[in-house]
Design a protein around this motif. Structure first.
Motif, PDB file in Angstrom:
ATOM      1  N   GLU A  64     -17.561 -25.897  -0.937  1.00 27.38           N
ATOM      2  CA  GLU A  64     -18.915 -25.777  -0.400  1.00 27.38           C
ATOM      3  C   GLU A  64     -19.892 -26.510  -1.318  1.00 27.38           C
ATOM      4  O   GLU A  64     -20.798 -25.915  -1.895  1.00 27.38           O
ATOM      5  N   ARG A  72     -15.877 -32.506   5.296  1.00 24.09           N
ATOM      6  CA  ARG A  72     -15.772 -31.618   6.464  1.00 24.09           C
ATOM      7  C   ARG A  72     -16.378 -32.300   7.692  1.00 24.09           C
ATOM      8  O   ARG A  72     -15.808 -32.270   8.780  1.00 24.09           O
ATOM      9  N   HIS A  84     -12.186 -24.650  11.179  1.00 22.39           N
ATOM     10  CA  HIS A  84     -12.798 -24.738   9.857  1.00 22.39           C
ATOM     11  C   HIS A  84     -12.671 -23.400   9.141  1.00 22.39           C
ATOM     12  O   HIS A  84     -12.884 -22.347   9.736  1.00 22.39           O
ATOM     13  N   TYR A  86     -14.062 -21.513   5.680  1.00 22.80           N
ATOM     14  CA  TYR A  86     -15.123 -21.638   4.689  1.00 22.80           C
ATOM     15  C   TYR A  86     -14.920 -20.648   3.550  1.00 22.80           C
ATOM     16  O   TYR A  86     -14.545 -19.505   3.786  1.00 22.80           O
ATOM     17  N   SER A  89     -20.277 -19.640  -0.620  1.00 19.37           N
ATOM     18  CA  SER A  89     -21.050 -20.518  -1.510  1.00 19.37           C
ATOM     19  C   SER A  89     -21.183 -19.886  -2.895  1.00 19.37           C
ATOM     20  O   SER A  89     -21.500 -20.564  -3.866  1.00 19.37           O
TER      21      SER A  89
END
Length: 120
Positions: A64, A72, A84, A86, A89
């Motif tokens: 991230e 991405r 996707h 993730y 963050s």
């Protein structure tokens, strides 16, 4: 594994990401592919053909950060069917994500993991 035996492919940025994920997996039908950052057209075509990415379940798991988001976006254009994944963050990097957290994220995407990592 033979060239046409790919069931699922996880695309990551670097080798440290790949090694981190491999520790958690309990599924020998998953192949992890490193891009080493953004990829050119020729390299992408090689990956597309070799791993049959148009006919395979593809997961994109990148950091991230700016380079991860750029990759991405590039992969999303080329592989619209890809799912996707993730990382928070808070951790920014796949390799910096705690094993338990990463195992939970992968399990949520129906990727076979060593269940011991969910208990740690």
């Amino acid at each position: 594994m033979m060239e046409d035996d790919y069931s699922k492919v996880i695309i990551v940025e670097g080798l440290s990401d790949k090694k981190h994920i491999e520790k958690i997996l309990d599924d020998n039908t998953i192949t992890i592919v490193c891009t080493n950052g953004t990829i050119g057209v020729e390299r992408f075509e090689e990956l597309l053909e070799y791993y049959h990415l148009d006919d395979t379940d593809v997961f994109i798991l990148v950091d991230e950060d700016e380079s991860g988001m750029k990759l991405r976006k590039q992969l999303a254009r080329e592989l619209p069917h890809a799912e996707h994944i993730y990382v928070s963050s808070e951790f920014r990097e796949v390799a910096a994500t705690p094993m338990k957290t990463l195992a939970s994220i992968l399990a949520g995407k129906r990727i076979g993991i060593d269940l011991n990592y969910l208990a740690k």
